[in-house]
Design a protein around this motif. Structure first.
Motif, PDB file in Angstrom:
ATOM      1  N   LEU A   1      -0.200   7.396   4.675  1.00 31.35           N
ATOM      2  CA  LEU A   1      -0.743   6.040   4.500  1.00 31.35           C
ATOM      3  C   LEU A   1       0.234   4.961   4.963  1.00 31.35           C
ATOM      4  O   LEU A   1      -0.098   3.777   4.957  1.00 31.35           O
ATOM      5  N   LEU A   2       1.440   5.350   5.359  1.00 31.50           N
ATOM      6  CA  LEU A   2       2.357   4.375   5.951  1.00 31.50           C
ATOM      7  C   LEU A   2       1.850   3.892   7.299  1.00 31.50           C
ATOM      8  O   LEU A   2       2.217   2.825   7.772  1.00 31.50           O
TER       9      LEU A   2
ATOM     10  N   SER B   1      -2.487  -3.587   1.464  1.00 33.07           N
ATOM     11  CA  SER B   1      -1.687  -2.365   1.619  1.00 33.07           C
ATOM     12  C   SER B   1      -2.580  -1.142   1.429  1.00 33.07           C
ATOM     13  O   SER B   1      -3.429  -1.097   0.541  1.00 33.07           O
ATOM     14  N   ARG B   2      -2.374  -0.133   2.279  1.00 33.03           N
ATOM     15  CA  ARG B   2      -3.226   1.054   2.181  1.00 33.03           C
ATOM     16  C   ARG B   2      -2.996   1.808   0.873  1.00 33.03           C
ATOM     17  O   ARG B   2      -3.904   2.477   0.372  1.00 33.03           O
ATOM     18  N   PHE B   3      -1.808   1.714   0.313  1.00 33.27           N
ATOM     19  CA  PHE B   3      -1.571   2.401  -0.955  1.00 33.27           C
ATOM     20  C   PHE B   3      -2.456   1.801  -2.054  1.00 33.27           C
ATOM     21  O   PHE B   3      -3.047   2.511  -2.846  1.00 33.27           O
ATOM     22  N   GLU B   4      -2.568   0.478  -2.053  1.00 28.90           N
ATOM     23  CA  GLU B   4      -3.451  -0.140  -3.050  1.00 28.90           C
ATOM     24  C   GLU B   4      -4.912   0.131  -2.736  1.00 28.90           C
ATOM     25  O   GLU B   4      -5.722   0.313  -3.643  1.00 28.90           O
TER      26      GLU B   4
END
Lengths: 471, 471
Positions: free
Chosen positions: A138-139, A341-344
């Motif tokens: 996901l980075l 952000s893709r993490f969220e």
């Protein structure tokens, strides 16, 4: 070359080449070296300063790259012209944070906060941790509209909770309502004229104004935005909060909704922006379905946010574009990176998929219902009850309190402050003058962040403060 | 009332009040109940349907709230007029994701990717976890410009790494360059005319265009944006990438920088937007300081991002506003919420404070230096070397390759694709026609995401593909 005598600091902190570079920059800036002057050769300088030729070479290369020197093949290095203004690198400014003078309240009826303590934070944190530890990929770049899996679960959530009919392809996930509304303003073109509810949502108004759009302010009556005024206005875009008009709390009835959609259908460039800001919460029966899902035409842009149902600092909002705007959107904004952000994004996706938000909202709804009931009951039993009228309490997380006991709105707010209770006046939400604004003083009562006990105490204080004579 | 016979589904899934509500809505919509018609009393309907009066009451209240019925005191409930268009809640659309047809390459010289594998992800994840588990209070609203502690550490970082002189009060943290540039476009007012480098950065161009601004495209010569053309143009805002012009890689020398700042100082409404997109990386000596820190005047808006130094999916960019724009910014955008999650803000703050970014950048710089050297060495040793010229390799993470062997840019790109190597042509970055665009075919070589071994293999393939006759 005599001037080129440097007192090198050999403390290991600043490399020699950089000290040499700085020295020569200084000499050129101060005019000691003049335009066209030839620099000593690398070998000569290295001998003279007792440093390696490599060191001189690095410094010279930097000076060439930055334009202080130019290299002439088979000849050497020459000083370039440096135009005024001559300048020095400036030190960092150190202005320290100025804390706002602390206005302290015991109880706060503001409308923009929710009960963040109730959020199942441990679950959210655990999902985040799982994703951080196992989805390193996901980075990398994600989709500009938001990752597909999140858009799928948001579409499902909006359909189940709000009756919104959309495919994930119509969804754009973005970092907050202001950002998405800015995109919409740009998307609808330079000639769009926006109709705003008055009183209305100041942030949306500011965002539309910042985008350079013209605005018309239309009265809000007992059914929401005046359709008569809308027809009379030059506006082609209506920004509305039909589920729980902000700030009056009016729920737009089905008849007015149909008329509004009829208005939009009459011309090719008419649109309705439906801001469904706290529609998850309605207390008598199920939530009223969104306008978007009822519209026979393709003219509703639906906007919402998770800031209220999750937490204010989690910046995930969404909009549903009608089909006719998908291609223009792609063309103009298709290359924009997602602002979330893709993490969220993936944390929220799992949170929705596994039913955590549903359970959270159900618990919240019960809790908010109790708070609402406490508020209504306290006012009903208050000695001020004959002078009090409560409006817009059927949905959302705030209602209006009309106080008709002879005091002005500002006097009521000041008296509340005396007993350390924060209330906001309705008049601050009039975005333009309105003949309706001359009604009895009206205050906003956001009860989401106060417990029933706190509400009882706060209403007691207000009743006392507003009941006595104000000097 | 005969028509009001409902076959209640008693499966526990849909509450009775909601079934009743849906039934009556249907009756009204289909015209079975007409405007003005009186509904059966609550007691009568409850007897008739064998359900509690409470259930009927809830359904009636919903119908009143939504505008299907109106309640008349001491009389009962009456059907309201519902204007056409009549509509049904629509089902959710199910369009499935359409995957782009897979263009597969073995090696990719695109400029917009970095080596995400090298990022100290475990450290980032650990800091995130710590913050999630111990700073629950970050769920609440933060500062619209970004939390102060992060702005402090960004200001320190920018000063140390880039020579930027600013206080945290001048910093705005936002979710990506497009967002911040949009704010700047709005801030500089409707009459601002932007000068763009040509060739230049298409995303910035699109963002400025989307904001409704006029654009002039100025040639990039060996020192960057042409100042002569800038003086001749009507532009009052210059958008530039002085540290490593995108895409040509030209470093703007000190003389041109001074001239540019001189241009800005001449009129009250002139500004320079300095986009410092990959300035952390320079390979001969220290990075060139930012224009912002050198400017004697208060006319530089400095923009940068952590997307390249950390990871593309971490959406944290920043801008430094000059003092003269702080008040207008506050006035117009002061109420906007930050677009970056506070958890990510604080993760980045700790990452900066504890020196992780510094160590990461130092490691990266060594690694990128090796990649750059491999690229330069391979081309030097290539059989194509006599036809090849490398430009703009002093800084940043890509350079230009001018290939003068008789083939067109498109032929070179197609031949590269045959051997599964992805390269981009410079001509795609011309934002407007330019007389400079008729030079020899030129390709962009982004080497950040390829190892030295991969670079050797890829350059070998390109040399072979471009060396043979193209049919």
């Amino acid at each position: 070359m005599g001037s080129l005598t440097i007192d090198f600091r050999r403390d290991g902190k600043t490399p020699l080449y950089y000290q040499l570079y700085q020295f020569i920059v200084e000499e050129i800036r101060s005019g000691h070296y003049r335009e066209g002057e030839k620099m000593p050769s690398k070998r000569a300088l290295s001998d003279h300063l007792k440093i390696s030729q490599n060191t001189v070479d690095t410094a010279y290369q930097m000076l060439v790259t930055e334009g202080y020197l130019r290299a002439v093949a088979k000849s050497g290095f020459y000083v370039c012209r440096v135009e005024a203004p001559l300048f020095q690198p400036k030190p960092m400014e150190t202005i320290s944070q100025q804390a706002a003078p602390g206005e302290e309240y015991d109880f706060d009826f503001s409308t923009n906060t929710v009960d963040a303590d109730a959020f199942p934070y441990a679950t959210w944190a655990k999902i985040t941790k799982e994703i951080m530890y196992h989805q390193r990929e996901l980075l990398r770049h994600g989709h500009g509209q938001g990752d597909w899996c999140l858009r799928e679960s948001v579409a499902k959530y909006l359909h189940e909770y709000r009756g919104v009919a959309c495919s994930p392809a119509q969804l754009v996930v973005g970092a907050g309502m202001e950002y998405l509304l800015t995109l919409v303003c740009q998307l609808l073109g330079p000639d769009a004229i926006f109709a705003m509810e008055n009183p209305g949502y100041p942030k949306a108004c500011q965002t539309i104004r910042n985008s350079g759009k013209s605005l018309c302010f239309l009265d809000v009556d007992q059914q929401g935005m005046s359709l008569e005024q809308l027809y009379d206005s030059p506006a082609n875009v209506a920004y509305i909060t039909p589920s729980h008009q902000f700030p009056t709390g009016v729920v737009m009835p089905i008849g007015r909704r149909a008329e509004l959609l009829g208005w939009a259908a009459e011309r090719a460039n008419r649109y309705v922006i439906e801001d469904d800001y706290d529609s998850e919460f309605k207390f008598s029966g199920r939530p009223i379905p969104a306008l978007q899902g009822l519209a026979p035409t393709d003219r509703v842009i639906y906007i919402g946010t998770f800031s209220r149902s999750i937490a204010p600092s989690i910046r995930i909002a969404y909009m549903v574009l009608p089909h006719c705007l998908l291609e223009p959107y792609q063309e103009r904004f298709g290359k924009y990176s997602s602002t979330v952000s893709r993490f969220e994004q993936h944390t929220l996706h799992c949170f929705l998929r596994d039913g955590h938000l549903e359970r959270h909202l159900n618990r919240r709804k019960n809790s908010y219902r109790k708070r609402r009931e406490a508020l209504l009951a306290e006012w009903k039993n208050s000695p001020l009850a004959p002078d009090i009228q409560i409006l817009g309490a059927n949905a959302g997380l705030h209602c209006l309190l009309r106080v008709d006991n002879g005091y002005t709105e500002n006097q009521l707010i000041a008296a509340a402050k005396e007993v350390r209770v924060k209330v906001q006046g309705l008049s601050g939400y009039y975005l333009a003058p309105s003949r309706l604004s001359c009604q009895a003083p009206t205050l906003l009562m956001g009860y989401a962040q106060l417990s029933p006990e706190q509400i009882r105490e706060a209403v007691g204080r207000l009743s006392w403060a507003w009941g006595k004579s104000i000097v």
